[in-house]
Design an enzyme around this catalytic site. Sequence first.
Site, PDB file in Angstrom:
ATOM      1  N   SER B 184      37.928  41.726  35.522  1.00 33.67           N
ATOM      2  CA  SER B 184      36.757  41.641  36.398  1.00 33.67           C
ATOM      3  C   SER B 184      35.841  42.856  36.270  1.00 33.67           C
ATOM      4  O   SER B 184      35.410  43.171  35.153  1.00 33.67           O
ATOM      5  CB  SER B 184      37.240  41.438  37.836  1.00 33.67           C
ATOM      6  OG  SER B 184      36.170  41.135  38.688  1.00 33.67           O
ATOM      7  N   ASP B 406      36.762  29.919  35.834  1.00 35.37           N
ATOM      8  CA  ASP B 406      36.202  30.983  36.680  1.00 35.37           C
ATOM      9  C   ASP B 406      34.677  30.896  36.682  1.00 35.37           C
ATOM     10  O   ASP B 406      34.063  30.970  35.618  1.00 35.37           O
ATOM     11  CB  ASP B 406      36.653  32.341  36.119  1.00 35.37           C
ATOM     12  CG  ASP B 406      36.005  33.514  36.836  1.00 35.37           C
ATOM     13  OD1 ASP B 406      35.589  33.354  38.001  1.00 35.37           O
ATOM     14  OD2 ASP B 406      35.925  34.598  36.221  1.00 35.37           O
ATOM     15  N   HIS B 462      39.869  33.555  37.877  1.00 37.53           N
ATOM     16  CA  HIS B 462      39.458  34.964  37.842  1.00 37.53           C
ATOM     17  C   HIS B 462      40.443  35.725  38.713  1.00 37.53           C
ATOM     18  O   HIS B 462      40.348  35.635  39.928  1.00 37.53           O
ATOM     19  CB  HIS B 462      38.039  35.055  38.402  1.00 37.53           C
ATOM     20  CG  HIS B 462      37.450  36.433  38.384  1.00 37.53           C
ATOM     21  ND1 HIS B 462      36.698  36.878  37.349  1.00 37.53           N
ATOM     22  CD2 HIS B 462      37.492  37.450  39.287  1.00 37.53           C
ATOM     23  CE1 HIS B 462      36.287  38.109  37.594  1.00 37.53           C
ATOM     24  NE2 HIS B 462      36.762  38.476  38.755  1.00 37.53           N
TER      25      HIS B 462
END
Lengths: 485, 485
Positions: B184, B406, B462
């Site tokens: 991320s 995601d 994610h």
Amino acid sequence: MAGTLGRVLGLACVNILLLLLFSNNSVYSQSIVRNLPGFHGDLPFKLETGYTATGEKDDVELFYYFVESERNPADDPLVVWIAGGPGCSSLRAFFYEIGPLTFDYSRSKDEKPSLLLNPYSWTKVSNVIYLDTPVGTGFSYARSSDAYRTSDTLSSKHVYNFIRKWLIDHPRFISNPLYVTGVSYSGIVIPIITQEIYNGNEAGNEPQMNIKGYMIGNPLTDRNIDFNSRIPYANRMALLSDELFESAKENCQGNYISVNPSNGLCAKNLKEVEENLNFIYGYQILEPSCGLVVSGTSSLRKSRVLNSHRKNLFNPLRLPQQHQQPRCRGDTYDYYLVWANDRNVQRALRIREGTIREWEACNTDHYLVGKDDTETYSYNVASSVPYHRNLTNKNCRALIFSGDHDLVVPYIGTEKWIRSLDLTVESSWAPWFVDHEVAGYGTTFSHNDYSLTFATVKGGGHAAPEYKPEECLAMVDRWFAQSPL
Amino acid sequence: MAGTLGRVLGLACVNILLLLLFSNNSVYSQSIVRNLPGFHGDLPFKLETGYTATGEKDDVELFYYFVESERNPADDPLVVWIAGGPGCSSLRAFFYEIGPLTFDYSRSKDEKPSLLLNPYSWTKVSNVIYLDTPVGTGFSYARSSDAYRTSDTLSSKHVYNFIRKWLIDHPRFISNPLYVTGVSYSGIVIPIITQEIYNGNEAGNEPQMNIKGYMIGNPLTDRNIDFNSRIPYANRMALLSDELFESAKENCQGNYISVNPSNGLCAKNLKEVEENLNFIYGYQILEPSCGLVVSGTSSLRKSRVLNSHRKNLFNPLRLPQQHQQPRCRGDTYDYYLVWANDRNVQRALRIREGTIREWEACNTDHYLVGKDDTETYSYNVASSVPYHRNLTNKNCRALIFSGDHDLVVPYIGTEKWIRSLDLTVESSWAPWFVDHEVAGYGTTFSHNDYSLTFATVKGGGHAAPEYKPEECLAMVDRWFAQSPL
């Protein structure tokens, strides 16, 4: 494979006896079933099974399971369910998609499948006829080898006649709103059947049917559009790279199904596509494929081959012994193979003895992968779009839904042929909700008295109700009520 | 929100005491932890926790959890894990992604989380330092209000210094292959940190680090590319219609994040996009969003806001009492909030008393949704692509992986910036397998001594290891071994 020859010979042997036994079979044509092997106690819903003779010589015997609505049978819609294939039994819908019963995997053992109630059965809101069609499907059979041969158009006429006769035999359902429904290959025949019903009404046939429309999930509609949508869909869903997709699009000019043999670049691209998709479970791209491979066939074909041939692989010892849903979806189908081939079950269902040799999930005589004509089935409608187009001139409602994780009939092909109908947008693409969660997206189109709702079922496969039963029940209940999804 | 002012005031009050207590804190800087509340018996792996002072005045105390490889600590790689946010604790990785322990939902009750071993911990194949960075994250703290202010580049320097000092304190790991990793937001800082390490080696800093490369999952890399990929991705994944997507693309000219206020058509399209995506769980589009709504913010922002603010919603009575994984993924995070705020836990981890007021999953001072500078965090690197590009001139390996479901950092944005590096394709897009199933797709690029593998994780969100732990462990193990995925 059971084989056409075997079937027809078998039929020849029993034909005389059958003709004697059932020359006037109306007394045997319907039975109320109060108990079923695998389910403890009386069924808490009203199940009727039966045969209806159709065809020119009444030599096609279509078998059905009818379940009355558990809500309000007098007013709820009457739904006729046509399974896919062609040649796959409606028992698949009955147990795995929209039926009142399903298998209790935690209690089923070896050859003793155990049943439990499905809280999301469409019979909670409608009267459903689960029909084994075309002839040769499930428990449906033919009285002659000639009658065993059929086609998209002929089987559609048979279904029309079936509904007519069934309504004559069940007059209290004549006034219920009538919908023709199903998934997958039924996308070819449902628009034809629906058209037959409108035609019959217009011709003054009795009884006049209260046809309101049709409903199809992940429908095969147009070979070109639907099959050609698989490659762009696989690209969208991160299974094919942009590079390979763009190359294939250019080299094959968007046509991936009937490729000119001299087009080497396209063939090379398609081989790479094949390598990329070969181990994907086409029915729901995120589920395990469980390693079943038939060499030399494409993955898009493979899963269909395997499912139709699955009975050959069947081995009760392979049934999961643990108290949980099998990891491989294909394994869940072993249960209805065991169940439907059980003599006690067949007695409970009032199956006529000697009419079929072995119950098959999908009749491999009719059902071949390439959708080329077989000895017994003529795939004589390559696209049902013209039928949809005709229906746009009727007072008719259509619900087309797509599990959006299906590679076999991807939602983008469905969008494409719907767009080709040039309808007016009534409500634009927007999420629909079940239990405050996005269950999918929907949009509604119209043309005079015709209305078509297209809905995706988020995370659903082929067919959506098997993967998202709660969402699909909510969807049809709202659609029947003419409410927004 | 805890608030910067509160924190700094709190820090001011304890500063003098802290300076006295820890002016020479090397004796306290590392501890072997043999037991943890919630886990029965001795930990079957070697856990060390500690602080390393960094920053110009050594007034930044970074806290870490170090777990030795359960295979071969002497030879297995040394992995430094940087969580996202910025400002999210590495405990998220420790419990939910790649750590040796996870919560046993069937046994956890109210405020007594119960722990079990994670069979797919990356510590099965590598030595992992789970680092709380930047300052103010998790159990990391500052000794002055000045040191509490940080940025992408400054925090990257701190991490470089942390690794240097940590290796000096742990000389037996100096020769292990070193990788900087995370998911991320760490996509911004990991390339910078990796660059710092190469620079440091080239400058002759001691110890020379055995840096081999970096590995990032669903990495935020370039605000323009990544955020602008959300709308085309949502279209691909059947969440936005082709019509709306095409209209937005045209009206907004592909720029959906910094829209000219006078562009009314674009604004109208983006409002419709908003309505379509508002209830989607951005971290994994097929999972329930669990009805958490912050009005007026986009769904893409919402989930981040909610997760960072989640502690405010926390109510132990809401914790699931049933013996199963909570239906809402967000509910699983309640457990580590309870656990990390437990005094017994903090004692077991050897947390220095008085250094933090309350343990937060993500520091809301640093971590704001729009990625605009906050009082304490300067988002001074909008794109880490130039750092990746620099690294292509090093002897360096990169693994970039993307959970393909995601919506927050979609795989197509990642593909786009990788393509912009103009690398040579070494192995083209092909499926990789775990347990004979397609786990995703991968492709490898090179440039001189630089190699970059891009891999999707099919069905992953994610970040991917939280959703597909078995697959991700197999992926990194193969990648460490320089084998094909």
